[in-house]
Design a protein around this motif. Sequence first.
Motif, PDB file in Angstrom:
ATOM      1  N   LEU A   1      47.457  27.697  39.622  1.00 44.82           N
ATOM      2  CA  LEU A   1      47.719  28.545  38.463  1.00 44.82           C
ATOM      3  C   LEU A   1      47.030  29.903  38.591  1.00 44.82           C
ATOM      4  CD1 LEU A   1      47.472  26.032  35.468  1.00 44.82           C
ATOM      5  CD2 LEU A   1      49.525  27.138  36.381  1.00 44.82           C
ATOM      6  N   GLY A   2      45.792  29.910  39.084  1.00 44.03           N
ATOM      7  CA  GLY A   2      45.074  31.166  39.247  1.00 44.03           C
ATOM      8  C   GLY A   2      45.728  32.072  40.269  1.00 44.03           C
ATOM      9  N   ALA A   3      46.175  31.493  41.387  1.00 44.65           N
ATOM     10  CA  ALA A   3      46.823  32.290  42.424  1.00 44.65           C
ATOM     11  C   ALA A   3      48.164  32.841  41.935  1.00 44.65           C
ATOM     12  CB  ALA A   3      47.023  31.446  43.680  1.00 44.65           C
TER      13      ALA A   3
ATOM     14  N   LEU B   1      54.050  34.511  33.233  1.00 46.58           N
ATOM     15  CA  LEU B   1      53.223  33.405  33.709  1.00 46.58           C
ATOM     16  C   LEU B   1      51.743  33.739  33.578  1.00 46.58           C
ATOM     17  CD1 LEU B   1      53.003  30.633  35.018  1.00 46.58           C
ATOM     18  CD2 LEU B   1      53.148  31.744  37.257  1.00 46.58           C
ATOM     19  N   ASP B   2      51.399  34.990  33.846  1.00 45.55           N
ATOM     20  CA  ASP B   2      50.005  35.416  33.719  1.00 45.55           C
ATOM     21  C   ASP B   2      49.539  35.308  32.274  1.00 45.55           C
ATOM     22  OD1 ASP B   2      47.518  36.458  34.303  1.00 45.55           O
ATOM     23  OD2 ASP B   2      48.180  38.544  34.259  1.00 45.55           O
ATOM     24  N   ARG B   3      50.376  35.713  31.341  1.00 44.21           N
ATOM     25  CA  ARG B   3      49.998  35.642  29.918  1.00 44.21           C
ATOM     26  C   ARG B   3      49.865  34.190  29.443  1.00 44.21           C
ATOM     27  NH1 ARG B   3      53.917  39.948  29.820  1.00 44.21           N
ATOM     28  NH2 ARG B   3      52.926  41.940  29.359  1.00 44.21           N
ATOM     29  N   ILE B   4      50.819  33.363  29.845  1.00 44.61           N
ATOM     30  CA  ILE B   4      50.755  31.962  29.439  1.00 44.61           C
ATOM     31  C   ILE B   4      49.518  31.288  30.042  1.00 44.61           C
ATOM     32  CG2 ILE B   4      51.877  29.714  29.665  1.00 44.61           C
ATOM     33  CD1 ILE B   4      54.556  31.130  29.493  1.00 44.61           C
TER      34      ILE B   4
ATOM     35  N   ALA C   1      41.129  28.251  37.048  1.00 42.91           N
ATOM     36  CA  ALA C   1      42.237  29.209  37.074  1.00 42.91           C
ATOM     37  C   ALA C   1      41.746  30.624  36.781  1.00 42.91           C
ATOM     38  CB  ALA C   1      43.311  28.797  36.073  1.00 42.91           C
ATOM     39  N   ARG C   2      40.859  30.792  35.803  1.00 45.12           N
ATOM     40  CA  ARG C   2      40.343  32.124  35.480  1.00 45.12           C
ATOM     41  C   ARG C   2      39.487  32.677  36.615  1.00 45.12           C
ATOM     42  NH1 ARG C   2      43.624  34.177  32.659  1.00 45.12           N
ATOM     43  NH2 ARG C   2      42.152  35.830  32.109  1.00 45.12           N
ATOM     44  N   ILE C   3      38.683  31.805  37.233  1.00 49.34           N
ATOM     45  CA  ILE C   3      37.834  32.257  38.338  1.00 49.34           C
ATOM     46  C   ILE C   3      38.683  32.685  39.533  1.00 49.34           C
ATOM     47  CG2 ILE C   3      36.154  31.479  40.057  1.00 49.34           C
ATOM     48  CD1 ILE C   3      34.879  29.773  37.910  1.00 49.34           C
ATOM     49  N   VAL C   4      39.675  31.879  39.883  1.00 52.32           N
ATOM     50  CA  VAL C   4      40.520  32.199  41.036  1.00 52.32           C
ATOM     51  C   VAL C   4      41.335  33.456  40.766  1.00 52.32           C
ATOM     52  CG1 VAL C   4      42.476  31.395  42.420  1.00 52.32           C
ATOM     53  CG2 VAL C   4      40.621  29.820  41.849  1.00 52.32           C
ATOM     54  N   ARG C   5      41.835  33.618  39.552  1.00 52.87           N
ATOM     55  CA  ARG C   5      42.608  34.820  39.236  1.00 52.87           C
ATOM     56  C   ARG C   5      41.759  36.080  39.397  1.00 52.87           C
ATOM     57  NH1 ARG C   5      43.249  38.398  35.170  1.00 52.87           N
ATOM     58  NH2 ARG C   5      45.356  39.241  34.794  1.00 52.87           N
ATOM     59  N   ALA C   6      40.548  36.066  38.813  1.00 48.31           N
ATOM     60  CA  ALA C   6      39.681  37.243  38.909  1.00 48.31           C
ATOM     61  C   ALA C   6      39.290  37.536  40.352  1.00 48.31           C
ATOM     62  CB  ALA C   6      38.433  37.033  38.057  1.00 48.31           C
ATOM     63  N   SER C   7      38.982  36.482  41.099  1.00 52.32           N
ATOM     64  CA  SER C   7      38.601  36.671  42.500  1.00 52.32           C
ATOM     65  C   SER C   7      39.780  37.139  43.344  1.00 52.32           C
ATOM     66  CB  SER C   7      38.050  35.362  43.061  1.00 52.32           C
ATOM     67  OG  SER C   7      37.670  35.503  44.399  1.00 52.32           O
TER      68      SER C   7
ATOM     69  N   LEU D   1      43.947  34.199  49.500  1.00 50.85           N
ATOM     70  CA  LEU D   1      43.534  33.010  48.769  1.00 50.85           C
ATOM     71  C   LEU D   1      42.334  32.334  49.423  1.00 50.85           C
ATOM     72  CD1 LEU D   1      44.059  31.107  46.418  1.00 50.85           C
ATOM     73  CD2 LEU D   1      45.663  29.845  47.876  1.00 50.85           C
ATOM     74  N   ARG D   2      42.236  32.409  50.756  1.00 46.64           N
ATOM     75  CA  ARG D   2      41.116  31.769  51.449  1.00 46.64           C
ATOM     76  C   ARG D   2      39.778  32.344  50.990  1.00 46.64           C
ATOM     77  NH1 ARG D   2      39.997  31.636  58.021  1.00 46.64           N
ATOM     78  NH2 ARG D   2      37.998  30.532  57.882  1.00 46.64           N
ATOM     79  N   VAL D   3      39.758  33.646  50.738  1.00 45.52           N
ATOM     80  CA  VAL D   3      38.532  34.290  50.262  1.00 45.52           C
ATOM     81  C   VAL D   3      38.412  34.134  48.747  1.00 45.52           C
ATOM     82  CG1 VAL D   3      37.269  36.477  50.103  1.00 45.52           C
ATOM     83  CG2 VAL D   3      38.552  35.910  52.177  1.00 45.52           C
TER      84      VAL D   3
END
Length: 314
Positions: A116-118, A128-131, A196-202, A231-233
């Motif tokens: 979801l984050g990616a 999708l980002d808003r949901i 999801a929030r952590i992966v999105r921000a990163s 995504l690996r990073v």
Amino acid sequence: MLKYIAQRVVLAICIMLVATSGLYAIMVSLPGDPTTILLGPRSTPEMRADFRAQMGLDDPLVVQIVQLWGRLLTGELGTDYARNRSVASAIFSALPHTVALIFCAISWAATLGIVLGAFSADRRGGWLDRITGVVSVALLAAPSFVVALYSLLIFGVMLRWFPTIGAGETGDLGSRIWHLVLPSFAIGISWVGYIARIVRASMLETLGESYIRTARSFGLPRRVVIYKYALRVAILPAVQVLGVGIGGMLSSAVFAEIVFSRPGLGSLIFESVSGRNYPVVMGAMFVAIGFFVACTLLADLVNIVLDPRQRAGR
């Protein structure tokens, strides 16, 4: 690398020493006489005095802590006086149930949260980002014990889709997995939004790095750049959080095991604290603290392996 590992191991030992000693000091300072609870109201003062001496509760606190560590370091966790068995057998019969519950919960939560984050970062500003943003915040705000109760009532009692109590039939893997669905859902659902929030921000930060722009300049497909290189990073902060999360889920597992009447380390600690069964409490807490520290240490080492920049920095 070896120096870093040695530093982390020493730090882990210090954390276990301080945490275990502090918990023991708090536990023995609680009001009430554990010998009365363990021996029953009909026990005589002489019986209680002998039992206190046997448990070492008449010694000064510092002496009790030193004796505790002497037993722990020799592998002698003591005796479960309530059920007349060794503490080690009580713990290691309950531990597999808790480990299975935690790893089941963190596995599906991490997989869904990373996906979801990616996707959210890849489609920044889209529907999708808003949901995902709304759902993530809602999941973060849901306490595990509330989710456990409502999932039990809705999916177990009303709809009867899943079993509500127990850990399944011994030797039946399908039954064991089926009984894990609701408890793992209860303790893992909030981590979906968090990861999801952590992966999105990163991911958004990583997409602005120079090596990502270089990969795009070579004409690599967008999906390859995002999901193979970025995504690996981007998952590195999530990996570090997962180390803490796996250990932190022990507290959520207590609620899940009580609500769903599951055997496990959490329910064992709860029963032992209620009965002031000091040897079982300290043995179980020692194992729980060790599990937490080991998961955190493993997450740090995985980060070093996955991120060459950290290896160079060491």
